[in-house]
Design a protein around this motif. Structure first.
Motif, short mmCIF file in Angstrom:
data_model
loop_
_atom_site.label_atom_id
_atom_site.label_comp_id
_atom_site.label_asym_id
_atom_site.label_seq_id
_atom_site.Cartn_x
_atom_site.Cartn_y
_atom_site.Cartn_z
N ARG A 436 -9.68 3.99 8.76
CA ARG A 436 -10.05 2.71 8.16
C ARG A 436 -9.53 2.54 6.74
N LYS A 437 -8.60 3.41 6.29
CA LYS A 437 -7.99 3.27 4.98
C LYS A 437 -6.58 2.72 5.13
N ILE A 438 -6.25 1.71 4.34
CA ILE A 438 -4.93 1.07 4.42
C ILE A 438 -3.86 2.05 3.93
N ILE A 439 -2.78 2.15 4.69
CA ILE A 439 -1.68 3.06 4.36
C ILE A 439 -0.51 2.25 3.81
N ARG A 440 -0.11 2.56 2.57
CA ARG A 440 1.02 1.88 1.94
C ARG A 440 2.25 2.78 1.84
N ASN A 441 2.01 4.10 1.83
CA ASN A 441 3.11 5.04 1.67
C ASN A 441 2.68 6.40 2.21
N THR A 442 3.60 7.37 2.14
CA THR A 442 3.30 8.70 2.69
C THR A 442 2.20 9.40 1.90
N HIS A 443 2.09 9.09 0.61
CA HIS A 443 1.00 9.67 -0.20
C HIS A 443 -0.36 9.22 0.33
N ASP A 444 -0.48 7.92 0.61
CA ASP A 444 -1.73 7.40 1.19
C ASP A 444 -2.03 8.08 2.52
N PHE A 445 -0.99 8.29 3.33
CA PHE A 445 -1.16 8.90 4.65
C PHE A 445 -1.73 10.31 4.52
N LYS A 446 -1.16 11.12 3.64
CA LYS A 446 -1.63 12.50 3.46
C LYS A 446 -3.05 12.53 2.90
N GLN A 447 -3.33 11.63 1.95
CA GLN A 447 -4.66 11.57 1.36
C GLN A 447 -5.72 11.18 2.39
N ALA A 448 -5.38 10.24 3.26
CA ALA A 448 -6.33 9.78 4.27
C ALA A 448 -6.64 10.87 5.29
N LEU A 449 -5.68 11.73 5.57
CA LEU A 449 -5.89 12.82 6.51
C LEU A 449 -6.68 13.97 5.90
N SER A 450 -6.39 14.28 4.66
CA SER A 450 -6.95 15.48 4.04
C SER A 450 -8.47 15.43 3.98
N GLY A 451 -9.09 16.47 4.51
CA GLY A 451 -10.53 16.61 4.43
C GLY A 451 -11.31 15.86 5.48
N HIS A 452 -10.66 15.15 6.39
CA HIS A 452 -11.37 14.40 7.43
C HIS A 452 -11.41 15.19 8.73
N GLY A 453 -12.58 15.19 9.35
CA GLY A 453 -12.71 15.86 10.64
C GLY A 453 -12.17 15.02 11.76
N THR A 454 -12.01 15.64 12.91
CA THR A 454 -11.52 14.93 14.08
C THR A 454 -12.68 14.19 14.74
N PRO A 455 -12.37 13.13 15.51
CA PRO A 455 -11.04 12.58 15.74
C PRO A 455 -10.57 11.70 14.57
N VAL A 456 -9.26 11.50 14.49
CA VAL A 456 -8.67 10.63 13.48
C VAL A 456 -8.39 9.28 14.11
N LEU A 457 -8.81 8.22 13.44
CA LEU A 457 -8.62 6.86 13.95
C LEU A 457 -7.43 6.22 13.23
N MET A 458 -6.47 5.72 14.00
CA MET A 458 -5.29 5.09 13.40
C MET A 458 -5.10 3.68 13.95
N LEU A 459 -4.68 2.77 13.06
CA LEU A 459 -4.26 1.43 13.47
C LEU A 459 -2.74 1.46 13.52
N VAL A 460 -2.19 1.18 14.70
CA VAL A 460 -0.75 1.34 14.94
C VAL A 460 -0.12 -0.02 15.25
N HIS A 461 1.06 -0.25 14.69
CA HIS A 461 1.85 -1.45 14.98
C HIS A 461 3.03 -1.04 15.85
N ARG A 462 3.16 -1.70 17.01
CA ARG A 462 4.28 -1.42 17.93
C ARG A 462 4.75 -2.74 18.53
N GLY A 463 6.03 -3.07 18.32
CA GLY A 463 6.52 -4.34 18.82
C GLY A 463 5.84 -5.50 18.13
#
Length: 472
Positions: A436-463
């Protein structure tokens, strides 16, 4: 005389025929009456009945505005320190400002003692809460307790002059797709607005939290409806209006009343919500996994890992087991199990059934308190744990995707046997949110992952589509 006998017999048959016709006509009338019940011509009596117990909630909170408008503007973690130092020194005499911010929402009274159910986000961080009834009476309210994980809150007002109207909580499990409902609330500050629709779906998972189980409705829900009731035809609350899809029409979501009842009772009795913890990570059983596991159908929650020393480990649950029932409830997918476990009693033995090597195995497990077991949960710290690699979104791909500038990272590689591949992530997918954290760059991506337990929830854009994916 002989000529009259046949005439009398004919008259008798005629009367019998008339009687049959009358019965058929009566049946048609009953059918028409049943049709009128199924398709009401007006909801006015129902609306008039429930409106007095629905309240408008206005909350005031304090927001701090930094005096230095260039704080962190030129980078993070020491990037371009010269510019930050220059502007920091230039604006250092300007203090931060405290600004009052007001928000509107809805709620409903559940007993004559003045207890009101609403959404957590309506009263979160509020300095002052005001409640207004349909008869124009206004009260100051206090927060009894909040539960951010389900977005529910219990607040209370005191009335010494006149008895408060109440709304009963109905059984949300009985609601079927197509059932009529009314939504009552305070959309855009328009007090006590009533909208009508049907239940469009049940058991919706929209990625708002770990215990998603929403009722979907096409009854119009707008900002300000949050916390208001979704009413069945008996005048009972079967949902708490909570979320909408931005840009969507006729797509609203309500928290089931059965969940709201459990949460509000715990808050009222203990001031907090206690949830069970099993100690497993699970994933959905896909048709391919079902075939490889020799399952009859793709149902259940596949255990991908078991925490050492957890209730699951003590009960004999293994990695690769497929949980098909827990605490008397069927587990049809990976989203069911966390919700069922959370509602099960802590410290008491409950039944759980798994499929292992094609055989059903009944087990008994004693759940622990989730709030005291968080430290025992595994944490994801890197892309390697997910089995994927990402990079910044290049301008050409961004233009083709139609996404705004500075939004998302693109998946460049996915491990063949990793959790991301199992969850359906593909190279070329654009990740917009993580937990539920907006990702703007790879730094945001790593920060959002770090310290969070599973499962990880992602919002994905495809097509041209955006969708949520749970990994782990």
């Amino acid at each position: 005389m002989n000529h009259e006998r046949p005439t009398r017999i004919l008259h008798g048959r005629t009367w019998a025929l008339v009687l049959v016709i009358l019965v058929l006509v009566s049946g048609c009338k009953n059918a028409q009456q049943a049709s009128v019940v199924a398709f009401p011509r007006s909801f006015s009596e129902l609306a008039q009945k429930v409106q007095p117990a629905v309240v408008n909630i206005s909350s005031t909170s304090t927001v701090r505005i930094p005096g230095d408008p260039f704080r962190n503007f030129f980078g993070q973690d020491g990037d371009t320190p010269g510019l930050n130092d220059f502007f920091g020194n230039f604006f250092h005499d300007i203090p931060d400002r405290a600004v009052k911010q007001q928000s509107l929402g809805s709620g409903f009274i559940i007993d004559r003692g003045g207890y009101i159910i609403t959404n957590n986000h309506v009263v979160d961080k509020a300095d002052e809460i005001r409640v207004k009834l349909s008869d124009s009476r206004e009260f100051s309210a206090k927060v009894v307790g909040r539960d951010p994980k389900t977005d529910l809150a219990l607040i209370k007002i005191s009335s010494t002059f006149k008895a408060l109207p109440v709304l009963p909580l109905g059984d949300s499990d009985k609601m079927r797709v197509g059932d009529w409902v009314l939504a009552v609330g305070n959309p855009f500050g328009l007090e006590h607005t009533v909208t009508q629709g049907i239940i469009s779906a049940t058991g919706r998972v929209i990625g708002s939290g770990p215990y998603d189980n929403f009722l979907q409705t096409d009854a119009p829900i707008n900002p300000g409806n949050s916390g208001g009731p979704l009413i069945n035809m008996q005048g009972e609350v079967i949902g708490i209006n909570t979320a909408i899809i931005q840009g969507g029409q006729g797509i609203g979501f309500a928290i089931p009343s059965n969940l709201a009842k459990t949460v509000s009772e715990q808050i009222r009795e203990k001031g907090k919500v206690t949830r069970g913890w099993l100690g497993v990570t699970v994933q959905t059983v896909t048709p391919e996994l079902a075939q490889s596991l020799a399952l009859k159908e793709p149902k259940g929650a596949l255990v991908s890992s078991v925490v050492a020393g957890s209730p699951a480990s003590a009960a004999g649950i293994h990695t690769g087991d497929v949980v098909i029932s827990c605490y008397g409830h069927a587990v049809t997918n990976a989203n069911d199990l966390p919700r069922i476990v959370a509602e099960a009693p802590v410290g008491k033995e409950i039944a759980i059934t798994v499929i292992r090597n094609g055989n059903e195995i009944p087990l008994r497990v004693t759940l622990k308190d989730a709030s005291t077991s968080v430290a025992s949960r595994p944490a994801l710290a890197s892309e390697e744990d997910l089995g994927l690699t990402v990079k910044p979104l290049d301008p050409l791909r961004q233009q083709r995707s139609g996404l705004p500038k500075g939004r998302g990272v693109v998946v460049t590689d996915v491990d063949e046997d990793g959790p991301s591949r199992i969850a359906g992530i593909r190279p070329g997918d654009i990740i917009l949110e993580v937990n539920r954290k907006i990702i703007r760059n790879t730094h945001d991506f790593k920060q959002a992952l770090s310290g969070h337990g599973t499962p990880v929830l992602m919002l994905v854009h495809r097509g041209d589509a955006e969708f949520f994916v749970t990994i782990g």
